[in-house]
Design a protein around this motif. Sequence first.
Motif, PDB file in Angstrom:
ATOM      1  N   GLU A  76      24.605  55.161  63.715  1.00  0.00           N
ATOM      2  CA  GLU A  76      25.114  56.321  62.684  1.00  0.00           C
ATOM      3  C   GLU A  76      26.423  56.692  62.817  1.00  0.00           C
ATOM      4  O   GLU A  76      26.992  56.810  63.981  1.00  0.00           O
ATOM      5  CB  GLU A  76      24.061  57.569  62.714  1.00  0.00           C
ATOM      6  CG  GLU A  76      24.492  58.568  61.941  1.00  0.00           C
ATOM      7  CD  GLU A  76      23.304  59.791  61.762  1.00  0.00           C
ATOM      8  OE1 GLU A  76      23.410  60.649  60.812  1.00  0.00           O
ATOM      9  OE2 GLU A  76      22.718  59.592  62.639  1.00  0.00           O
ATOM     10  N   ALA A  77      27.155  56.888  61.700  1.00  0.00           N
ATOM     11  CA  ALA A  77      28.571  57.315  61.904  1.00  0.00           C
ATOM     12  C   ALA A  77      29.020  58.112  60.678  1.00  0.00           C
ATOM     13  O   ALA A  77      28.587  57.960  59.596  1.00  0.00           O
ATOM     14  CB  ALA A  77      29.548  56.040  61.992  1.00  0.00           C
ATOM     15  N   PHE A  78      29.962  59.132  60.727  1.00  0.00           N
ATOM     16  CA  PHE A  78      30.773  59.793  59.685  1.00  0.00           C
ATOM     17  C   PHE A  78      31.928  58.919  59.499  1.00  0.00           C
ATOM     18  O   PHE A  78      32.923  58.927  60.515  1.00  0.00           O
ATOM     19  CB  PHE A  78      30.890  61.309  60.029  1.00  0.00           C
ATOM     20  CG  PHE A  78      31.499  62.058  59.157  1.00  0.00           C
ATOM     21  CD1 PHE A  78      31.135  62.433  57.968  1.00  0.00           C
ATOM     22  CD2 PHE A  78      32.911  62.587  59.229  1.00  0.00           C
ATOM     23  CE1 PHE A  78      31.795  62.999  56.853  1.00  0.00           C
ATOM     24  CE2 PHE A  78      33.402  63.395  58.468  1.00  0.00           C
ATOM     25  CZ  PHE A  78      32.805  63.596  57.096  1.00  0.00           C
ATOM     26  N   ILE A 131      26.633  57.556  57.055  1.00  0.00           N
ATOM     27  CA  ILE A 131      25.771  56.337  56.907  1.00  0.00           C
ATOM     28  C   ILE A 131      25.135  56.634  58.286  1.00  0.00           C
ATOM     29  O   ILE A 131      25.379  56.573  59.406  1.00  0.00           O
ATOM     30  CB  ILE A 131      26.474  55.182  57.012  1.00  0.00           C
ATOM     31  CG1 ILE A 131      27.272  54.836  55.589  1.00  0.00           C
ATOM     32  CG2 ILE A 131      25.534  53.979  57.106  1.00  0.00           C
ATOM     33  CD1 ILE A 131      27.828  53.384  55.589  1.00  0.00           C
ATOM     34  N   LYS A 132      23.497  56.148  58.174  1.00  0.00           N
ATOM     35  CA  LYS A 132      22.552  56.210  59.213  1.00  0.00           C
ATOM     36  C   LYS A 132      21.930  54.822  59.117  1.00  0.00           C
ATOM     37  O   LYS A 132      21.232  54.587  58.106  1.00  0.00           O
ATOM     38  CB  LYS A 132      21.824  57.311  59.017  1.00  0.00           C
ATOM     39  CG  LYS A 132      20.686  57.206  60.305  1.00  0.00           C
ATOM     40  CD  LYS A 132      19.610  58.614  60.147  1.00  0.00           C
ATOM     41  CE  LYS A 132      18.655  58.337  61.388  1.00  0.00           C
ATOM     42  NZ  LYS A 132      17.731  59.686  61.174  1.00  0.00           N
ATOM     43  N   VAL A 186      27.104  61.559  50.685  1.00  0.00           N
ATOM     44  CA  VAL A 186      28.599  61.356  50.318  1.00  0.00           C
ATOM     45  C   VAL A 186      28.973  62.971  50.359  1.00  0.00           C
ATOM     46  O   VAL A 186      28.456  63.832  49.660  1.00  0.00           O
ATOM     47  CB  VAL A 186      28.776  60.856  48.864  1.00  0.00           C
ATOM     48  CG1 VAL A 186      30.369  61.015  48.668  1.00  0.00           C
ATOM     49  CG2 VAL A 186      28.295  59.333  48.951  1.00  0.00           C
ATOM     50  N   VAL A 187      30.341  62.940  51.047  1.00  0.00           N
ATOM     51  CA  VAL A 187      30.665  64.470  51.183  1.00  0.00           C
ATOM     52  C   VAL A 187      32.058  64.471  50.187  1.00  0.00           C
ATOM     53  O   VAL A 187      32.070  65.665  49.624  1.00  0.00           O
ATOM     54  CB  VAL A 187      31.284  64.724  52.585  1.00  0.00           C
ATOM     55  CG1 VAL A 187      32.221  66.000  52.609  1.00  0.00           C
ATOM     56  CG2 VAL A 187      30.199  64.350  53.556  1.00  0.00           C
ATOM     57  N   GLY A 231      28.111  65.135  47.188  1.00  0.00           N
ATOM     58  CA  GLY A 231      26.856  65.766  47.387  1.00  0.00           C
ATOM     59  C   GLY A 231      25.477  65.061  47.142  1.00  0.00           C
ATOM     60  O   GLY A 231      24.248  65.559  47.221  1.00  0.00           O
ATOM     61  N   MET A 232      25.724  63.739  46.703  1.00  0.00           N
ATOM     62  CA  MET A 232      24.551  62.769  46.697  1.00  0.00           C
ATOM     63  C   MET A 232      24.284  61.859  47.731  1.00  0.00           C
ATOM     64  O   MET A 232      25.046  61.541  48.645  1.00  0.00           O
ATOM     65  CB  MET A 232      25.027  61.778  45.341  1.00  0.00           C
ATOM     66  CG  MET A 232      25.189  62.549  44.078  1.00  0.00           C
ATOM     67  SD  MET A 232      25.842  61.124  42.752  1.00  0.00           S
ATOM     68  CE  MET A 232      24.143  60.353  42.541  1.00  0.00           C
TER      69      MET A 232
END
Length: 326
Positions: free
Chosen positions: A158-160, A189-190, A202-203, A221-222
């Motif tokens: 997982e990563a941002f 994403i995980k 999605v930010v 937001g999705m």
Amino acid sequence: MNDQKFFDLSAKRLSGTITPEEELELTNYLADQPDQNKAFQELERHWNVSGQLRLKYENDPQTAWEKFSQLKSDHEPKTVRWVHFAYRLAAMVILTIGLGFLFREFGKSEPFYYATFEGETKWVVLADSSRIRLNESSLLTIDGDFNEEQRNVKLKGEAFFEIARDETRPFIIQTDKATTRVLGTSFNIKAIEKEPHVEIYVVSGKVSFSTEQAELILTKGMAANFTKESNLLALDTDEYNALAWHSKTLKFDDAPLDKVFADLHEYFNVDIFMANDKIKNCRFTGEFKEPSLNEVLKVISISASVSFTKENNSYTIQGEGCSPAN
């Protein structure tokens, strides 16, 4: 001698780079602190394990990391205080297989690897100024041709991502059979190998999330997920806590308690059981910054008229529950 210096001297001894003066300092320290010999033995054991992996997988650091991740769960050090240092030692070996050492220029033919172990997160800054924060037990592979025509990486775990915008070079993340393609945006994403889904949230910006059969375009937001077994893409809802590990914030908006408990399980890594199936019908609204599990459960117990008991690392929720929503 503090823990960090003990680790540094131990790493130098195990790697054969320790000076005579440092060797004497470490020897005297271990003689004065005999209880630390057990800690050094744990470090040495993990070093040896990772060294064996280096010899066996010299041309494949990714496989070495995966094998060590499996081994560490079966050989958990009894001296918990040294777990973090032991894994750092192993990472020093595994991540430098065939790469020289941790520092190199991009644009070479070989891929580059960043890894985190259990309980560790790490920020990575790439050559294009993109920033990536790896969650624990994750592996990021940077393509050897990164920063030329395309920016390609692979993720397990997982990563941002905070991706620097570049209209001419898309940023592409490969996760199992799913591909994420962006020009510049931020998202999470995980993609944990043992879990049935690849998930994305999605930010900011716009993201293409696709497989060979289908594509979803996601905006702020999705959220969406890819089911590995069926190869299906689908939109997700109520994913307020997709970034909880990164933001250290849990948020619930009229969420059913089974969803609440699922998010608590994910965030705190504990098992939560409902003694009455009707409890899952109760709903909860609340927000917690840097939460503790007891704090969250106490607020839920007041709001939903339930109680909880703890046994080892498991919690049981009891109460009359609620009628299904109409």
